[in-house]
Design an enzyme around this catalytic site. Structure first.
Site, mmCIF file in Angstrom:
data_model
loop_
_atom_site.group_PDB
_atom_site.id
_atom_site.type_symbol
_atom_site.label_atom_id
_atom_site.label_comp_id
_atom_site.label_asym_id
_atom_site.label_seq_id
_atom_site.Cartn_x
_atom_site.Cartn_y
_atom_site.Cartn_z
ATOM 1 N N LYS A 329 0.816 -1.213 0.000
ATOM 2 C CA LYS A 329 0.000 0.000 0.000
ATOM 3 C C LYS A 329 0.857 1.274 0.000
ATOM 4 O O LYS A 329 0.669 2.165 -0.833
ATOM 5 C CB LYS A 329 -0.865 -0.052 1.256
ATOM 6 C CG LYS A 329 -1.913 0.982 1.353
ATOM 7 C CD LYS A 329 -2.797 0.684 2.551
ATOM 8 C CE LYS A 329 -2.653 1.789 3.549
ATOM 9 N NZ LYS A 329 -3.574 1.721 4.660
ATOM 10 N N GLY A 402 -5.110 10.079 5.336
ATOM 11 C CA GLY A 402 -4.252 10.952 6.133
ATOM 12 C C GLY A 402 -2.867 11.037 5.514
ATOM 13 O O GLY A 402 -2.236 12.098 5.504
ATOM 14 N N ASP A 623 1.397 -5.588 12.475
ATOM 15 C CA ASP A 623 0.167 -5.959 11.760
ATOM 16 C C ASP A 623 0.019 -7.470 11.606
ATOM 17 O O ASP A 623 -1.044 -7.953 11.228
ATOM 18 C CB ASP A 623 0.163 -5.330 10.362
ATOM 19 C CG ASP A 623 -0.140 -3.840 10.441
ATOM 20 O OD1 ASP A 623 -0.779 -3.415 11.426
ATOM 21 O OD2 ASP A 623 0.265 -3.103 9.525
#
Ligand code: NAP
Length: 744
Positions: A329, A402, A623
């Protein structure tokens, strides 16, 4: 009469002109009990009689004067060109305690007629325009749901009576509408662009084609697109002729603007300028795709999936084959950014269509960069160079990202044009001071909203100077923002971080040929260089690969190859921890792509053992713990995780939700303040697990099914599609027995 549940807002409402709009308003007000009595007037007696018999009005007035006499609300619902004569006729009957409004599609003409008739604009006249209608006209078409979930624009003057504005607002809201207010001029401009021009084009196009000799053939073969596009050409010609004559100036301005743009497209076609065509079409397509999201202030990809998704997993299965999981990502996002600022073309493959990257893609299109795709992970960016961006026409909307907002703040601070950054409702509540403050120290001029929140208004044309910044908190976003501003600053910009954060921006800048030096905790660059475009094969996301690393490790007979995985050392905690547990992971074909290390990983089944997870590995695998817990269940001995408080404030309280899920499949674990203790060797049973919308937990229990005794069902899995779009297909491909059940 239907439900009269509310206290009436008006005693006597007079509606002049019982057509579609007047009739619908009268009927709705009556049905909802918003006025005690509804009186109607129409030039045609048969329409009036129909109004009474259809229950549209309580009383039919035989003249304009008798309709208006004694009314405390008068609504004029005649064509806009007829407003002036109606106003002149009713003037003698109107007193100061009435509220006079209209429903006309243009507002400047109504206000001009009011001023003409009364000599000024009385404070009890409040113009209105319901943005609702249909191609039908006349009282027979009147409906009580016409205004529900539609907008009504009111255009009061500064001095209009606030009490009357409040009551008129309440009346329209009572009819189910949302009320907005704007100035008369703004209304006419907005409507000229969004309603009047499209109607004009539809009328004109159909007329042009109807005038062709072979018109029958043209219409016979006209496809769905033509039908959709020209539906509005079936609107009432009289009404529209009125509207164009009444809103002349605003309409002429948008026609000119549109004609210029159409002319530019014509020239591009004539001269074979494909770039220009792609730029315009790409920008338009993206704007249309995200139109409703931008309007409703939603994110680009979240909330899209309102479906309930359940994973159904049959116990057992195999893990074998050769796969590549989706792109990382952070790198997908940065590849767009640096590709746009580079010179030459950048071709991106393995691109993940996530919130951050879609937001960034759109913002660069708005600043004149031609971007093709995304199409199955392929994006082609025609870079414009560090100084080639153009001023966007409006605020840049970055959805829920963000990262995009903070990185753009740095980049835009160095441009020679003004810009504004906004986001969806949740992003607009997040603090931006942590980037705005150091940028100001570099000489940027940035205005933030209340409490340092978005929107960010950034003044262009400032000479930035380099800065050394000691970050008070470790943040890859703040670091990246300052380095991007540093590209435009005079001299050296350096950032020191209190703890290591992801270094994708630095690495990728180097990959684009812009030198960033790294010494200890400090990253440093000097302004004034250039970026060179090239090919970027975005590394597969190691966080996604983690599910398959564990799946293969725990499944007897497993042998799986994972291709082109990003193995940046700030992310490889999962590999280190699994290896400590005894996993059999081999690393092949190590190479550098766009400044990032990538490798192929071969993983085979191994007998895992429980370990105490080294605390220095915790931030590098934050994660990946949900799926590591599944590995711990299948290991021999105890696995202890400590120092992972952060896991309790992720998308869910990941430790508790995982412990609950484990218990649902018959596994005992002990949750501690900052971690968990899992005793390996327990047998997982079948059961139902609630993932609480946390994609990583959903995928972890899919992996668990490989070693469970019974079937597992995982609910609330829709979010998996956002972070790992083809998880289910890849899981099936390697031999996992997963199916998906969707319900709305
Ligand atoms: P409509 O169904 O054709 O009704 C118009 C009404 O005005 C009819 O009752 C008509 O009476 C009356 N009228 C026409 N000329 C008149 C005149 N010179 N003096 C007195 N009355 C006259 O039209 P509509 O769609 O309701 O539109 C009414 C208003 O709403 C217009 O100002 C329009 O701009 C606005 N509007 C329309 C829509 C839409 O989509 N239709 C949407 C928003 C706003 P007769 O029965 O004698 O013809």
């Amino acid at each position: 009469m239907a439900d009269r549940a509310v206290t009436p807002l008006f005693r006597r409402m007079a509606v002049i002109g019982l057509g579609l709009i007047g009739g619908s308003l009268a009927k709705t007000v009556r049905e909802k009990g918003l006025a005690e009595t509804v009186v109607g007037f129409d030039r045609r007696e048969d329409e009036l009689a129909l109004g009474v018999s259809l229950g549209v009005i309580d009383e039919a007035a035989d003249s304009l004067a008798s309709a208006v006499a004694g009314a405390d609300l008068v609504v004029i619902a005649v064509p806009v060109q007829a407003m002036a004569s109606v106003l002149a006729s009713i003037r003698p009957q109107l007193s100061d305690d009435v509220l006079l409004t209209d429903v006309g599609s243009t507002k400047g003409s109504f206000v001009a007629a009011v001023k003409d008739v009364f000599g000024h604009w009385p404070d009890w006249v409040i113009p209105g325009h319901p943005i609702a209608g249909s191609e039908k006209s006349g009282i027979a078409a009147a409906r009580t749901d016409l205004f529900a979930h539609h907008k009504v624009i009111l255009t009061p003057a500064d001095g209009s009576r606030q009490d009357l504005l409040g009551r008129l607002t309440a009346l329209w809201q009572g009819c189910g509408a949302t009320v907005l207010t704007m100035t008369v001029d703004r209304h006419d401009e907005v409507l000229a662009a969004t309603s009047h021009l499209p109607h004009l084009i539809a009328f004109s196009l159909v007329d042009t084609l109807a005038g062709e000799d072979d018109n029958l053939d043209i219409f016979r073969y006209a496809a769905g697109g033509f039908r959709d596009f020209t539906r509005i050409a079936a609107s009432d010609p009289v009404m529209w002729h009125d509207i164009f004559l009444s809103n002349r100036d605003a309409v002429l301005r948008v026609i000119d603007h549109f004609t210029d743009d159409l002319g530019a497209l014509r020239s591009a076609i004539e001269s074979g300028d494909g770039d220009m065509l792609l730029q315009v079409f790409g920008r338009a397509k993206a704007a249309r795709d995200h139109f409703s999201k931008m309007l409703s202030g939603q994110a680009y990809v979240t909330n899209m999936n309102q479906k309930q998704v359940t994973f159904k997993l049959q116990a057992g299965g195999t893990v074998a084959g050769d796969i590549r999981v989706p792109g990382d990502k952070s790198m997908s996002h940065r590849s767009i950014m640096l590709g746009a600022l580079a010179e030459g073309v950048t071709e991106v493959t393995g691109f993940l269509e996530g919130e951050d990257s879609l937001a960034t893609l759109q913002a660069f299109r708005d600043m004149g960069v031609t971007i093709e795709g995304p199409d199955q992970g392929y994006v082609r960016i025609r870079g414009v160079g560090l100084h080639g961006l153009k001023a966007p026409r409006g605020p840049l909307y970055v959805g829920n990202s963000g990262t995009a907002m903070r990185l753009f703040a740095g980049l835009l601070a160095g441009q020679d044009f003004d810009s504004e950054l906004t986001g969806d409702d949740s992003l607009n509540k997040r603090p931006m001071g942590r980037v705005a403050d150091p940028l100001r120290q570099m000489g940027a001029v940035i205005e933030t909203g209340e409490g340092g929140r978005p929107p960010l208004k950034i003044r262009g044309g400032q000479a930035l100077k380099g800065l050394h910044y000691d970050m008070p908190m470790a943040s890859a976003q703040v670091k990246s923002c300052l380095l991007l501003a540093g590209l435009y600053a005079d001299g050296e910009t350096s950032v020191t971080e209190p703890a290591p954060t992801r270094d994708h921006t630095e690495r990728m800048l180097n990959g684009f040929g812009f030198s960033v030096e790294r010494k200890g905790a400090t990253a440093r660059l000097s302004g004034g260089g250039r970026l060179t475009g090239g090919a970027i094969d975005v590394p597969a996301d190691i966080s996604s690969a983690a599910f398959f690393l564990v799946a293969a490790s725990i499944t007897p007979g497993a042998d799986l190859m994972l291709r082109h995985v990003g193995v940046n050392e700030t992310r490889t905690g999962i590999i280190n921890i699994l290896k400590l547990m005894g996993a059999n992971i081999e690393v092949f074909n190590e190479q550098e792509v766009g400044g990032e290390p990538v490798a192929d990983l071969r993983v085979q089944h191994a007998a895992l053992k429980g370990i105490r997870i080294p605390e220095d590995q915790v931030p590098l695998a934050i994660d990946e713990f949900p799926v590591l817990f599944i590995a711990a269940v299948c290991a021999e001995g105890e696995t202890v995780l400590a120092g992972a408080e952060e896991l309790r404030v992720k998308e869910s309280d990941r430790i508790q939700v995982m412990a609950d899920g484990l218990s649902a499949v018959g596994i005992k674990s002990t949750v501690t303040e900052d971690g968990i203790v899992i005793v390996g060797g327990q047998q997982m049973k079948g059961g139902q697990v609630n993932s609480h919308g946390d994609h990583r937990i959903a995928m972890s229990f899919a992996v668990a099914s490989l070693r469970a005794e019974g079937d597992i069902e995982v609910t609330d899995c829709a979010n998996v599609a956002t972070s790992f779009p083809n998880f289910v297909e890849l899981a099936q491909q390697v031999g996992m027995r997963i199916t998906v059940e969707e319900s709305s």
